[in-house]
Each structure stands twice: as structure tokens, then as C-alpha cells.
Motif scaffolding. Structure first.
Motif, mmCIF file in Angstrom:
data_model
loop_
_atom_site.group_PDB
_atom_site.id
_atom_site.type_symbol
_atom_site.label_atom_id
_atom_site.label_comp_id
_atom_site.label_asym_id
_atom_site.label_seq_id
_atom_site.Cartn_x
_atom_site.Cartn_y
_atom_site.Cartn_z
ATOM 1 N N THR A 201 0.855 -1.183 0.000
ATOM 2 C CA THR A 201 0.000 0.000 0.000
ATOM 3 C C THR A 201 0.895 1.238 0.000
ATOM 4 O OG1 THR A 201 -1.717 -1.152 1.260
ATOM 5 C CG2 THR A 201 -1.810 1.255 1.227
ATOM 6 N N VAL A 202 0.648 2.125 -0.944
ATOM 7 C CA VAL A 202 1.459 3.336 -1.068
ATOM 8 C C VAL A 202 0.590 4.532 -0.699
ATOM 9 C CG1 VAL A 202 2.925 4.733 -2.569
ATOM 10 C CG2 VAL A 202 2.746 2.250 -2.944
ATOM 11 N N LYS A 203 1.072 5.324 0.280
ATOM 12 C CA LYS A 203 0.365 6.537 0.682
ATOM 13 C C LYS A 203 1.213 7.765 0.396
ATOM 14 C CE LYS A 203 -2.410 4.593 4.468
ATOM 15 N NZ LYS A 203 -2.734 4.706 5.928
ATOM 16 N N ARG A 204 0.554 8.826 -0.011
ATOM 17 C CA ARG A 204 1.208 10.127 -0.147
ATOM 18 C C ARG A 204 0.436 11.127 0.699
ATOM 19 N NH1 ARG A 204 0.551 11.710 -5.407
ATOM 20 N NH2 ARG A 204 2.508 10.819 -6.160
ATOM 21 N N ASP A 205 1.140 11.722 1.654
ATOM 22 C CA ASP A 205 0.534 12.686 2.576
ATOM 23 C C ASP A 205 -0.715 12.125 3.241
ATOM 24 O OD1 ASP A 205 2.547 14.494 1.953
ATOM 25 O OD2 ASP A 205 1.395 15.404 0.329
ATOM 26 N N GLY A 206 -0.632 10.841 3.605
ATOM 27 C CA GLY A 206 -1.694 10.194 4.365
ATOM 28 C C GLY A 206 -2.801 9.558 3.546
#
Length: 429
Positions: A270-275
Motif C-alpha cells: 500500500t502506497v500513501k502520499r501525505d496520508g
């Protein structure tokens, strides 16, 4: 300083025991002065007060320089000015060289003034401390000293990062020394190491080895943080007649908060950017004979094209030479995120790799374009735990564990003066 008051009613604002004593004293005073304070012809008239008592004399301020000693020779170029003052409402420190030129610096703590950079070798300086008291009159003391000649044994200080870089939010600040720093000198070195972050974030230095120290915040750096760090090691004694070669400053920033999480149970990243989740990627981890490490790592390096050569592996079954695309190193032991077109059928289903995080070429390409060196990745649920030291494993330790690697007590701040306006990070050690 306690001042007297001309207001007789002020005694009512004191604590009860003091009020009782004051009443007795006041009664005696009235009895003694009644005749003098009564107007002619008045019978039994009360006292008439004509103003209060005179103010106490305001104490005079004093100051003293305790180090370097007056007329001292061979003073290290890292010297700071130690001083004390008494009854001062304001204390100023000024240091000048023999030509009368002022040295930039600032008071960094109680009774300590530190130059902005290392002093010149073989140079005479005069320190002046001026303390001004409540009476407005300054008291001045001076001390002259001479720095040592340039030493022949110098330790070089280097940073893994350089000015202008943008890194991931898990990036530790890495400082290395060209020679081992003895344990009983590390606190002195660490007190000359400053980190300023905007926005401010709590963090601490952690000695990985006698030649390497790192800094991380308590939690991941905030996205788009500006970071300035300074190692004021020039002329600093480091044991055995060795001295720091020069000061070091680095100015960097973080990018967006890109955080990767890999779950062995679901075989997905799972990839998150800024939450916010921006992508879920099917992956394949290490098979049972070569399991992937569970723990928190960061991207150490990125290689768009490389070759994996494991021909020196003692197990013949693990020997191969393979062209690899979109490789992102996670451990020194050889665990990477990379494209593995040969295992696409297994990705999201079963583990077949030699310990790496395998994904399709398209997904590896996409991810490669999202990440930076220093972006964190957490792998969960595999048969092997990540060994601390196998990569930049600073986040694989709890905060309490990390704090134990500091050479100075938690809560003590290192302060290096700067003329640049900045928002200073809260430094635990």
C-alpha cells in the motif's frame, strides 16, 4: 530585588503571619511618632503620613570571565567564552581579534558564548563581558587569550547529504568522522551538533558507531520540511591529540510524505502520499528458504538499471546474474524493491523471491517515479526480523531505544549560534 513601599495598606497583601508581625511593628511606630505627627491644638488626632521610606539602594551588577583563563595560550580554536554575572538585568558578550574586528557569535546557554564558526589558529582575541544592573550602570570585565597553532592531527567530518537535496520523510541525517571519536569525547561533539527544522520537530542524535552519528525526529519528518544542520567541529578536541578539521553545514528539505507498507498476509504493498492511499500493488516476497525481513526500512539508493550478481553466495541454489530494472535498495544484505517480470503470476499470491519485494515492471516503474531516497517502507508478517544495522534501520527502533544512543541526556539541547533567522527544532539530545 525586594522594594519597600510607601503604601501602609500594602501590608494587607502579605501572608497572614507577616501581617500579624507588621501590625505589632506598626503599632509601636505609631506610638513613637504620634506627638510629632499631630497638629497643634488637636486632641487625639491620628497620625499624618508624609510619603514613604526611601527605596533601597539598587545593587550594582558584576561580571567575570571564567574561561579561557586570562592570557591563556594554546587555546583550541573551538573555544567558547564561559562567564558569570551577578545582579544583572542584561549581559552582553563581545569578542574581537587583534585587529579589533568583532567575531560573530551568540550566547547559547547559561553563561556560555559560542562563536559562529571556529576561531583562527595562532590568533589573539579579547573577550569583553558587560553586565548592566537595575541601576543602569554597566560593569565590564575583559580577558585576552591566544589560540593554538594549527594541529597536524585532524579529523574530517562529512555528511551523506549535500546542500539542496530533497529527501524522503524517513531520511536520517548521517554524519561520519574519519577517525573514531572516543566515548568520553562524544558528548562534547554532540553539543556542537545542531538541527533546525521548519516546522519544528522533536528529534535526537544517535551514535551508530565511534565513527558515525545519525539524527531522526521522534516521528517521520513532516512533508516539505526545511532542515538545516550544523556540526561545529573545527578545532574541537576529539581525544588523543586529534582535533576537528572544520565545521560543516547542510541545507536540505523533505518532499511529500510517501510511505510504503507491505503485508505478507495479503501479498500487497500500500502506497500513501501525505496520508492518502494512492496505489495498491501486488507483490511477491522472499520464499521460506530466503525470507524477506520484517521491519521498518528506508530507501537507501535508487538504480533505474543494474545487475544482480550473487555468484559468491555459498548456496549454489542462490547464485545468479540478472539484469534488473527500477531497483530501490532497502538493506545492505541485498533486499530491494524491483521489477520482476518473471514472477508476475505469483505476485499477490505467493512468495518466490530471494528476499526482495517483487512487482511487475509497470508497477516498479510507477513506484520508482514516486519515491526518493529516505522514503520509509514497513514490511510485516515474514519469517525473519530485520536486523538493526542492516541498512538505515533508525526507524526499526522505538523512540526510547533511539534516545539511548545519545551521548548527552535526553532533554538537553545543543545550541550553535547563527545569524540566520530560523525556526529551531526541539532537540532532545
Amino acid at each position: 530585588m525586594t522594594r519597600r513601599t510607601s503604601d501602609p495598606g500594602s501590608a494587607t497583601r502579605r501572608p497572614a503571619p507577616f501581617r500579624a508581625l507588621a501590625a505589632v511593628v506598626l503599632a509601636g511606630a505609631l506610638a513613637f511618632t504620634a506627638t510629632a505627627c499631630t497638629k497643634a491644638g488637636e486632641q487625639g488626632g491620628g497620625p499624618s503620613f508624609q510619603g514613604g521610606s526611601e527605596a533601597e539602594e539598587k545593587p550594582k551588577a558584576s561580571a567575570a570571565i571564567t574561561a579561557p583563563a586570562a592570557d591563556a595560550k594554546d587555546v583550541p580554536a573551538s573555544a567558547e567564552i564561559a562567564f558569570n554575572s551577578k545582579d544583572a538585568v542584561e549581559t552582553a558578550v563581545e569578542v574581537k581579534n587583534a585587529a579589533g574586528e568583532a567575531v560573530k557569535g551568540a550566547v547559547t546557554g547559561a553563561g556560555t558564548w559560542l562563536p559562529e564558526k571556529a576561531l583562527e589558529y595562532g590568533t589573539t582575541y579579547t573577550a569583553t563581558v558587560t553586565a548592566t544592573g537595575d541601576d543602569g550602570k554597566p560593569a565590564t570585565t575583559t580577558s585576552t587569550f591566544t589560540t593554538m597553532a594549527k594541529p597536524g592531527k585532524q579529523i574530517r567530518v562529512t555528511s551523506f547529504l549535500g546542500d539542496g537535496q530533497t529527501v524522503g520523510v524517513g531520511m536520517p541525517l548521517i554524519v561520519k568522522f574519519s577517525r573514531a571519536v572516543p566515548e568520553d569525547y562524544r558528548d562534547d561533539v554532540q553539543r556542537r551538533m545542531t538541527v533546525r527544522a521548519t516546522p519544528a520537530q522533536e528529534g535526537i542524535w544517535h551514535w551508530v558507531s565511534p565513527t558515525e552519528v545519525r539524527y531522526r525526529p521522534k516521528t517521520y519528518w513532516k512533508a516539505n520540511t526545511k532542515i538545516f544542520y550544523k556540526i561545529q567541529a573545527g578545532g574541537l578536541p576529539m581525544g588523543g591529540g586529534w582535533y576537528g578539521r572544520s565545521d560543516l553545514t547542510v541545507d536540505i528539505k523533505t518532499g511529500p510524505a510517501v510511505v510504503m507498507t507491505v503485508d505478507n498476509k495479503t501479498k500487497k504493498m500500500t502506497v500513501k502520499r501525505d496520508g492518502k492511499v494512492i496505489k495498491t500493488i501486488p507483490i511477491s516476497l522472499g520464499k521460506k528458504s530466503t525470507p524477506s525481513s520484517s521491519g521498518t526500512m528506508v530507501v537507501i539508493e535508487k538504480l533505474k538499471k543494474t545487475v544482480f550478481n550473487t555468484m559468491d553466495d555459498p548456496n549454489p541454489a542462490n547464485r545468479y546474474i540478472t539484469d534488473i530494472e527500477y531497483a530501490q535498495r532497502l538493506t545492505w544484505g541485498g533486499e530491494f524493491i524491483h521489477a520482476a517480470p518473471w514472477s508476475v503470476a505469483s505476485q499477490g499470491r505467493t512468495n518466490v523471491s530471494h528476499g526482495c519485494v517483487n512487482m511487475s515492471t509497470a508497477n516498479a516503474n510507477w513506484l520508482f517515479n514516486q519515491t526518493r531516497v529516505g522514503d520509509p517502507i514497513q514490511v510485516k508478517g515474514t519469517e525473519r526480523k530485520l536486523e538493526n544495522g542492516n541498512g538505515w534501520t533508525d526507524w526499526n527502533m522505538s523512540w526510547d531505544q533511539y534516545v539511548k544512543g545519545s551521548a548527552i541526556p535526553a532533554g538537553e539541547t545543543a545550541a550553535t549560534p547563527s545569524t540566520e533567522p530560523t525556526t529551531e527544532a526541539t532537540t532532545t539530545g
